[in-house]
Design an enzyme around this catalytic site. Sequence first.
Site, PDB file in Angstrom:
ATOM      1  N   GLY A 167      -7.255 -20.663  15.503  1.00 40.02           N
ATOM      2  CA  GLY A 167      -7.461 -19.679  14.443  1.00 40.02           C
ATOM      3  C   GLY A 167      -8.230 -20.185  13.246  1.00 40.02           C
ATOM      4  CD  GLU A 168      -8.055 -25.705  11.842  1.00 34.62           C
ATOM      5  OE1 GLU A 168      -9.170 -26.241  12.012  1.00 34.62           O
ATOM      6  OE2 GLU A 168      -6.998 -26.349  11.724  1.00 34.62           O
ATOM      7  CD  GLN A 188       1.319  -7.953  -2.801  1.00 33.46           C
ATOM      8  OE1 GLN A 188       1.879  -8.980  -3.152  1.00 33.46           O
ATOM      9  NE2 GLN A 188       1.009  -7.710  -1.535  1.00 33.46           N
ATOM     10  CG  HIS A 243      -4.494  -0.203  -7.046  1.00 32.71           C
ATOM     11  ND1 HIS A 243      -4.551   1.032  -6.436  1.00 32.71           N
ATOM     12  CD2 HIS A 243      -3.203  -0.366  -7.436  1.00 32.71           C
ATOM     13  CE1 HIS A 243      -3.346   1.589  -6.450  1.00 32.71           C
ATOM     14  NE2 HIS A 243      -2.525   0.761  -7.054  1.00 32.71           N
ATOM     15  CE  LYS A 257       2.432   8.238  -6.362  1.00 36.05           C
ATOM     16  NZ  LYS A 257       1.548   7.598  -5.397  1.00 36.05           N
ATOM     17  CG  ASP A 261      -5.440   7.795  -4.726  1.00 35.92           C
ATOM     18  OD1 ASP A 261      -5.510   6.960  -5.647  1.00 35.92           O
ATOM     19  OD2 ASP A 261      -4.386   8.019  -4.104  1.00 35.92           O
ATOM     20  CG  ASP A 282      -2.551   1.382   3.585  1.00 36.60           C
ATOM     21  OD1 ASP A 282      -2.995   1.347   4.757  1.00 36.60           O
ATOM     22  OD2 ASP A 282      -1.841   0.490   3.122  1.00 36.60           O
ATOM     23  CB  THR A 286       0.380   8.827  -1.411  1.00 33.85           C
ATOM     24  OG1 THR A 286       1.297   7.747  -1.371  1.00 33.85           O
ATOM     25  CG2 THR A 286       0.288   9.337  -2.831  1.00 33.85           C
TER      26      THR A 286
END
EC number: 2.7.6.1
Length: 326
Positions: free
Chosen positions: A46-47, A105, A138, A201, A229, A233, A237
């Site tokens: 996976g590298e 996040q 975001h 909401k 928006d 995803d 919503t």
Amino acid sequence: MTGIKTTGEKKLMFFSGRAHPELAEEVAQQLGVGVVPTKAFDFANGEIYVRYQESARGADCFVIQSHTAPINQWIMEQLIMIDALKRASARSITVIVPFYGYARQDKKHRGREPISARLVADLMKTAGADRILTVDLHTDQIQGFFDGPVDHLFALPLLADYVGDKVDREKLTVVSPDAGRVRVADRWCDRLGAPLAIVHKRRDKDVANQVTVHEVVGEVKGRVCVLVDDMIDTGGTICAAADALFAHGAEDVIVTATHGVLSGPAADRLKNSRVSEFVFTNTLPTPGELGRDLDKITVLSIAPMIASAVREVFEDGSVTSLFDEQ
């Protein structure tokens, strides 16, 4: 006299990761350059290995990679690409991130949580990035996470003009799907001369992607509503918001979002939704089954805007001037 003078001209070089090569080719075509040939592959464990097949010494380098699924692989590949350019003596390294991974996040809601959007910015800076160019973060505060210039592009002109040309503006209402998008929705209202409505909401903090819609604030009965928006995803919503609008008498609902993440149950939700059209930009590749089977998805190209911003950066111009009319 001491030292040596050179009369060399600036050189722009454009590099792409493997996440979204179609967008990279479009941007390169708009710029009138070729994508630098790159050898990139994954080892058995996976590298990731990257090597550029042209010299980047003294060049202003632009590295595009959209953080699509599998998101961690493509972020790591972009970091490796940045590091390779730093070690190849690039004059400057601008990281183009049409969709910035981990952008949701951006703050701590509760104790013992990370601020992963800041971590991604720190990783890019450590790898050797001098500048970030991105589209519709975001939240605007993410710009402050990177210790250097951040050029924040907006898809609003592209999306709003498309909707404005298609719909009778006398019947149009711009709708924010939550309180956090009101400021963006206000800009839509200014551009289209339309009134504003808001869907209130409440999100379950313990269950990801689960939303309960409560009420609609504003006049939507008999109106064509455009829900705006930054990303979609799983579609929970936005589809719930659309249902609330129809329940309050909306004649039609169009959904626009810069980033069509469209993961998990999004395909079924979009297919079964009463929304007449979903409008995205191509900051992310549209999943194959949706692009083929769902004719109510429209994808607009963000490539000309990214190319214009790259040109302004390279020529020491003004990226802000691209949006002055807003």
